[in-house]
Design a protein around this motif. Structure first.
Motif, PDB file in Angstrom:
ATOM      1  N   GLU A  53     -71.863  37.193  63.765  1.00 40.32           N
ATOM      2  CA  GLU A  53     -73.023  36.364  63.437  1.00 40.32           C
ATOM      3  C   GLU A  53     -74.273  36.912  64.115  1.00 40.32           C
ATOM      4  O   GLU A  53     -75.359  36.941  63.522  1.00 40.32           O
ATOM      5  CB  GLU A  53     -72.777  34.913  63.863  1.00 40.32           C
ATOM      6  CG  GLU A  53     -71.726  34.183  63.036  1.00 40.32           C
ATOM      7  CD  GLU A  53     -72.174  33.863  61.625  1.00 40.32           C
ATOM      8  OE1 GLU A  53     -73.383  33.991  61.326  1.00 40.32           O
ATOM      9  OE2 GLU A  53     -71.310  33.487  60.806  1.00 40.32           O
ATOM     10  N   GLN A  56     -75.384  40.102  62.338  1.00 37.33           N
ATOM     11  CA  GLN A  56     -75.954  39.743  61.045  1.00 37.33           C
ATOM     12  C   GLN A  56     -77.365  39.206  61.202  1.00 37.33           C
ATOM     13  O   GLN A  56     -78.240  39.438  60.350  1.00 37.33           O
ATOM     14  CB  GLN A  56     -75.059  38.706  60.360  1.00 37.33           C
ATOM     15  CG  GLN A  56     -75.434  38.365  58.925  1.00 37.33           C
ATOM     16  CD  GLN A  56     -75.162  39.505  57.953  1.00 37.33           C
ATOM     17  OE1 GLN A  56     -74.490  40.472  58.289  1.00 37.33           O
ATOM     18  NE2 GLN A  56     -75.665  39.385  56.733  1.00 37.33           N
ATOM     19  N   SER A  57     -77.638  38.510  62.296  1.00 48.06           N
ATOM     20  CA  SER A  57     -78.954  37.895  62.511  1.00 48.06           C
ATOM     21  C   SER A  57     -80.034  38.911  62.857  1.00 48.06           C
ATOM     22  O   SER A  57     -81.221  38.576  62.835  1.00 48.06           O
ATOM     23  CB  SER A  57     -78.869  36.858  63.635  1.00 48.06           C
ATOM     24  OG  SER A  57     -78.765  37.484  64.915  1.00 48.06           O
TER      25      SER A  57
END
Length: 263
Positions: A53, A56-57
């Motif tokens: 996550e 991905q950010s």
């Protein structure tokens, strides 16, 4: 889950070693290397869901994987379910004897032998055709692609360390700062991740390894990068000549990279 933040420039991770932003340094003409665009790390095989996550950010649209095909097959990177970045990798091997592998010679691994093995890695790298190809593709990608980029290899310290150092030089960063960025690897708060990935394979080959030998093999020393710089300068006269003649980073490309990556 709330996780304690790692010290800057490291990003807080559970299964990725040495993930950090290598921007923020003073560059050419009083400008600064932009942050939030240039990331480096070790491999992502043990990345947790929280790690994925996080990656991905970061809006990473280009990944340059300096590992060879056998490393990628043995240690496949975990990916976010919405992963859409382009991955640039070499069709073949990029290192004949990376530190995390035992190598062909079975010997008692002393601190000095570990040091000499790493010096040999940095001595070979300037003439390694696979790494020449990958460094050239790295510069070309950063010149043309939008969004952030991530460079990584197995441990994120040798092939990745040289790649980051060369780019910082192109951006006008002083060698003292380049070396300081290179040496940050030893301060990574995720050494346990790299040890878990590396030491079992190394000990299976060598047996017990002296603690300083381990540090020499899975960490970095100033003389490692110094060896690369020295080899290039001896053979080409300067790092800039090598960049232009061997990696395709001429003055025009250098100017375009500076325009994109300096603020």
């Amino acid at each position: 889950m709330i996780r304690d933040p790692f010290p800057e420039p490291f990003l807080t991770t559970e299964g990725i070693h040495n993930l950090r932003d290598y921007g923020g340094y003073a560059g050419a003409d009083g400008a600064t290397v932009r942050k939030g665009l240039l990331y480096r790390s070790g491999q992502h095989i043990d990345a947790s869901e929280a790690d994925l996550e996080l990656v991905q950010s970061l809006d990473i649209r280009t990944i340059i994987d300096f590992r060879g095909e056998s490393e990628r097959a043995t240690f496949p990177c975990a990916r976010h379910r919405e992963f859409a970045a382009d991955v640039i990798a070499f069709d073949g091997e990029t290192a004949s004897s990376p530190p995390h592998e035992g190598g062909s010679e079975k010997t008692d691994m002393t601190a000095e032998k570990g040091r000499q093995r790493m010096i040999a890695v940095y001595t070979r790298m300037p003439v390694n055709s696979a790494m020449i190809d990958m460094f050239s593709r790295y510069f070309k990608a950063l010149e043309t692609r939008e969004g952030a980029s991530l460079i990584h290899c197995f441990a994120g310290k040798d092939r990745t360390g040289v790649g980051a150092s060369l780019l910082l030089h192109v951006l006008g960063v002083h060698y003292d700062d380049i070396l300081a960025e290179f040496m940050l690897t030893n301060d990574a708060p995720t050494q346990h991740i790299l040890e878990g990935q590396s030491l079992p394979r190394m000990k299976a080959h060598y047996g017990e390894i002296e603690p300083q030998a381990i540090r020499n093999l899975i960490g970095v020393r100033e003389e490692y990068l110094g060896t690369y710089w020295q080899e290039v300068t001896r053979d080409h006269g300067s790092i800039d000549n090598y960049l232009a003649q061997t990696l395709g980073v001429d003055e025009a490309r250098k100017a375009r990279l500076q325009e994109r990556l300096l603020a």
